[in-house]
Write an enzyme that holds these catalytic residues in place. Structure first.
Site, PDB file in Angstrom:
ATOM      1  N   HIS A  38       0.907  -1.303   0.075  1.00 42.60           N
ATOM      2  CA  HIS A  38      -0.054  -0.127  -0.003  1.00 42.60           C
ATOM      3  C   HIS A  38       0.949   1.415  -0.058  1.00 42.60           C
ATOM      4  O   HIS A  38       0.678   2.349  -0.617  1.00 42.60           O
ATOM      5  CB  HIS A  38      -0.772   0.153   1.257  1.00 42.60           C
ATOM      6  CG  HIS A  38      -1.840  -1.062   1.454  1.00 42.60           C
ATOM      7  ND1 HIS A  38      -1.762  -2.151   2.322  1.00 42.60           N
ATOM      8  CD2 HIS A  38      -3.022  -1.336   0.625  1.00 42.60           C
ATOM      9  CE1 HIS A  38      -2.598  -2.959   2.199  1.00 42.60           C
ATOM     10  NE2 HIS A  38      -3.518  -2.441   1.201  1.00 42.60           N
ATOM     11  N   GLN A  62     -18.000  -7.120  -0.127  1.00 47.84           N
ATOM     12  CA  GLN A  62     -17.097  -8.084  -1.157  1.00 47.84           C
ATOM     13  C   GLN A  62     -16.807  -9.123  -0.515  1.00 47.84           C
ATOM     14  O   GLN A  62     -15.665  -9.895  -1.011  1.00 47.84           O
ATOM     15  CB  GLN A  62     -15.833  -7.294  -1.789  1.00 47.84           C
ATOM     16  CG  GLN A  62     -14.910  -6.851  -0.814  1.00 47.84           C
ATOM     17  CD  GLN A  62     -13.830  -5.739  -1.154  1.00 47.84           C
ATOM     18  OE1 GLN A  62     -14.376  -4.571  -1.720  1.00 47.84           O
ATOM     19  NE2 GLN A  62     -12.710  -6.489  -1.395  1.00 47.84           N
ATOM     20  N   LYS A 150      -1.128  -7.150  -7.597  1.00 49.32           N
ATOM     21  CA  LYS A 150      -1.246  -8.483  -6.824  1.00 49.32           C
ATOM     22  C   LYS A 150      -2.822  -8.987  -7.004  1.00 49.32           C
ATOM     23  O   LYS A 150      -3.173 -10.121  -7.308  1.00 49.32           O
ATOM     24  CB  LYS A 150      -1.201  -8.434  -5.445  1.00 49.32           C
ATOM     25  CG  LYS A 150      -1.262  -9.834  -5.070  1.00 49.32           C
ATOM     26  CD  LYS A 150      -0.648  -9.902  -3.294  1.00 49.32           C
ATOM     27  CE  LYS A 150      -1.465  -9.322  -2.404  1.00 49.32           C
ATOM     28  NZ  LYS A 150      -2.814 -10.402  -2.234  1.00 49.32           N
ATOM     29  N   ARG A 188      -3.356 -10.422   4.686  1.00 46.61           N
ATOM     30  CA  ARG A 188      -3.856 -11.757   5.092  1.00 46.61           C
ATOM     31  C   ARG A 188      -2.540 -12.465   5.676  1.00 46.61           C
ATOM     32  O   ARG A 188      -2.578 -13.463   6.119  1.00 46.61           O
ATOM     33  CB  ARG A 188      -4.534 -12.487   3.992  1.00 46.61           C
ATOM     34  CG  ARG A 188      -5.874 -11.835   4.047  1.00 46.61           C
ATOM     35  CD  ARG A 188      -6.686 -12.845   3.150  1.00 46.61           C
ATOM     36  NE  ARG A 188      -8.182 -12.347   3.108  1.00 46.61           N
ATOM     37  CZ  ARG A 188      -8.739 -11.435   2.160  1.00 46.61           C
ATOM     38  NH1 ARG A 188      -8.085 -11.122   1.166  1.00 46.61           N
ATOM     39  NH2 ARG A 188      -9.997 -11.170   2.314  1.00 46.61           N
TER      40      ARG A 188
END
Ligand code: PAF
Length: 282
Positions: A38, A62, A150, A188
Site C-alpha cells: 500500500h 465484497q 497482486k 492476510r
C-alpha cells in the site's frame, strides 16, 4: 497528524476546496491494515498528484458469508502513521453505515471478466468491489486511482468498468511488492503462523517455475498448470483453490499462449487464502 475524515459530506467539502484551487487528486482505495505494498501505491500517488486521499474501509459487500469479514485485521492508528509517512493528505475512514444505508439496493456488476479466477471461487466478490469503488470514485472524484497488480483480476475489472461507465479517471496499476524471500505482501499474511509462513513460499516458487517453463518455450497452458500444480502439491499445508492462465484483457482462459496472459493462482495455506500472479510477457 494526517486528518482522518469519517463522513462523505466532510470529505466532499475538502475535495471541493482542493479542486477550486486547481489541485489534482489521487485516490488509493484500501481496506486498511496497510503494508509496504500500500505504501508504494501511496508514494506513487504522492509523486503524481497534488493531494492524495487514502480510503480505509473494510467493505462488507465484497465478502462472502463464510469469509473473513469479522476477522479481517484492522489498525487505524498504524494505518494513519503509514499514510502520513508516505505523504498522503487525508485518510477517509467511513463506517459501514456511512457507506451503505440500511435499505441499500444498488450494485455494479461486471460480466465476463469476473467469471473466472477469484470471481469463480468468491461469488459476488467483484460485484462488491465494483460497487464500493464506484461509490469511492463518485465521492472523491479523483484524477487518478492506484491499484496493486497482486489483485490483477480486480485491476482488469476496474479498468474495464472505468472504460465502460465513462469515469474520467486514470487507473494506474502498480507492481507487486514482495518480502525478501518472494512472498507477495498482503494484509492476510498476518494470519500465518511461522510454519505456514514458510509454506506460503510455495506460491511464488510455483509461479517462478511456470515462468521458467514459458521462458524455455512451453506454450501449452495445461502442461504449465500441471507443472505448477505438482509443485504446490509437494507442500502438505497447501491446498489449491485455482491455478489458471487467462487472456490478460478478457480474463478468459486460453489453451495456447499466443497473446498477453495473466498466470494467476490462489492457494490456501492452512485456513488462509493467498493469491499471487505474473503477467506474460511481463
Ligand atoms: O483491493 C482492495 O483492498 C479492495 O478490494 C478495494 C479495492 C479497496 C475495494 O474495497
Amino acid at each position: 497528524m494526517i486528518p482522518i475524515v469519517n463522513t462523505i459530506s466532510e470529505v466532499r467539502q475538502l475535495i471541493k476546496e482542493w479542486k477550486a484551487q486547481g489541485l489534482s487528486v489521487g485516490l488509493v482505495p484500501t481496506m486498511g491494515f496497510l503494508h509496504e505494498g500500500h505504501k508504494s501505491l501511496i508514494e506513487r500517488a504522492v509523486k503524481e498528484n497534488d493531494r492524495v486521499v487514502v480510503s480505509d474501509f473494510v467493505n462488507p459487500t465484497q465478502f462472502g458469508p463464510k469469509e473473513d469479514l469479522a476477522a479481517y485485521p484492522r489498525d487505524l492508528n498504524w494505518d494513519s502513521q503509514l499514510c502520513e509517512q508516505a505523504g498522503a493528505s487525508l485518510l477517509f475512514y467511513p463506517s459501514a453505515e456511512e457507506m451503505y444505508a440500511s435499505d441499500y439496493t444498488t450494485y455494479v456488476n461486471m460480466e465476463v471478466l469476473g467469471e473466472e479466477l477469484c470471481g469463480k471461487s468468491r461469488p459476488g466478490h467483484f460485484r462488491g468491489v465494483c460497487t464500493i469503488v464506484t461509490k469511492l470514485f463518485h465521492i472523491i472524484t479523483p484524477n487518478r486511482a492506484y491499484f496493486g497488480k497482486k489483485d490483477a483480476q480486480q485491476l482488469a475489472i476496474i479498468q474495464r468498468m472505468v472504460r465502460d461507465l465513462n469515469f474520467d479517471i486514470e487507473i494506474i496499476g502498480c507492481p507487486i511488492i514482495r518480502e525478501e524471500d518472494g512472498l507477495a505482501k498482503s494484509s492476510r499474511n498476518t494470519y500465518l503462523n511461522s510454519e505456514e509462513r514458510k509454506a506460503a513460499l510455495i506460491l511464488s516458487q510455483a509461479l517462478s517455475l511456470g515462468k521458467q517453463c514459458l521462458v524455455q518455450g512451453e506454450r501449452n497452458t495445461e502442461s504449465l498448470i500441471t507443472t505448477m500444480t505438482d509443485w504446490i502439491k509437494k507442500e502438505p499445508l497447501a491446498k489449491i483453490d485455482y491455478i489458471n492462465i487467462v487472456d490478460s484483457s478478457s480474463m478468459q482462459p486460453v489453451k495456447i499462449i499466443d497473446r498477453p496472459v495473466l498466470c494467476a493462482i490462489a492457494v490456501y495455506i492452512g485456513k488462509t487464502r493467498l493469491i499471487d500472479n505474473f503477467y506474460w510477457p511481463e
